[in-house]
Design a protein around this motif. Sequence first.
Motif, PDB file in Angstrom:
ATOM      1  N   UNK A  49       0.845  -1.189   0.000  1.00 50.15           N
ATOM      2  CA  UNK A  49       0.000   0.000   0.000  1.00 50.15           C
ATOM      3  C   UNK A  49       0.882   1.242   0.000  1.00 50.15           C
ATOM      4  N   UNK A  50       0.444   2.276  -0.725  1.00 49.93           N
ATOM      5  CA  UNK A  50       1.104   3.581  -0.697  1.00 49.93           C
ATOM      6  C   UNK A  50       0.107   4.614  -0.196  1.00 49.93           C
ATOM      7  N   UNK A  51       0.488   5.374   0.810  1.00 48.09           N
ATOM      8  CA  UNK A  51      -0.318   6.493   1.307  1.00 48.09           C
ATOM      9  C   UNK A  51       0.419   7.756   0.898  1.00 48.09           C
ATOM     10  N   UNK A  52      -0.275   8.635   0.220  1.00 48.69           N
ATOM     11  CA  UNK A  52       0.391   9.717  -0.499  1.00 48.69           C
ATOM     12  C   UNK A  52      -0.262  11.059  -0.214  1.00 48.69           C
ATOM     13  N   UNK A  53       0.495  11.986   0.341  1.00 45.40           N
ATOM     14  CA  UNK A  53      -0.017  13.329   0.575  1.00 45.40           C
ATOM     15  C   UNK A  53      -0.091  14.086  -0.756  1.00 45.40           C
ATOM     16  N   UNK A  54      -1.059  14.958  -0.879  1.00 47.78           N
ATOM     17  CA  UNK A  54      -1.199  15.723  -2.122  1.00 47.78           C
ATOM     18  C   UNK A  54      -0.124  16.790  -2.242  1.00 47.78           C
TER      19      UNK A  54
END
Length: 239
Positions: A49-54
């Motif tokens: 999983x990748x959690x990515x801030x804008x």
Amino acid sequence: MEILMIEDNESVCEMIEMFFLKEEWQVVFSHDGKKGLDIYFADPEKWDLVILDLMLPTLDGINVCKEIRKSKSTVPIIMLTARDTESDQVIGLEIGADDYVTKPFSPLTLVAKIKALMRRTNQFYKQSEENKELSDDIVQTTFLTMSVKTHETTLYDKALDNLTPKEFDLLYTMAKSPKQVFSREQLLQIVWNYEYFGDERTVDAHIKKLRQKIDTIGPQVIQTVWGVGYKFDDSGVER
């Protein structure tokens, strides 16, 4: 589970790490977009999983997401945004994010979304122990063949590559019941799980992206039923 979280707010990372450790999830943090992308591509198969801030230094979340999807990776991506606007959310979904969380958010909400997303994703990769018949793993219509076991999709005798997990799930759900009309609410419940707290724009954004990929191969098979929702139908397609 191995998670890569690209987020420039170190306080948020520290808070999230405590909740992830409680779930026994391994997480690597990067506070810079380009460095985070380098970490990902150093071992793409590692990440569940990748959690990515804008909003990120050197390379924003939109471009990080684009680069990951350009590589034909189907790793699930959750995008974080501090701006609760329709355009940010839809853009993120259209370029390949599977879900989004708007800041400020509760860590418990993020954990719940991760569990729902991974449960649904893993369901399509995992072979059932109770029923191993091939027919349960394959959907076949006039021009479409989809295999849950191999996650391969063929349309008009051509490989429909680079589907994200959610795009695969959407197409699979509708193709299992050709001509059946699914409301957006139904698709949210089936594809994003009952624990998903979202809105109908999520479905529309994913359908739009899925249609764009289908258009590169041949005639469109996902139809809009105005005022109701969407359906899959390739029975009357002329090639």
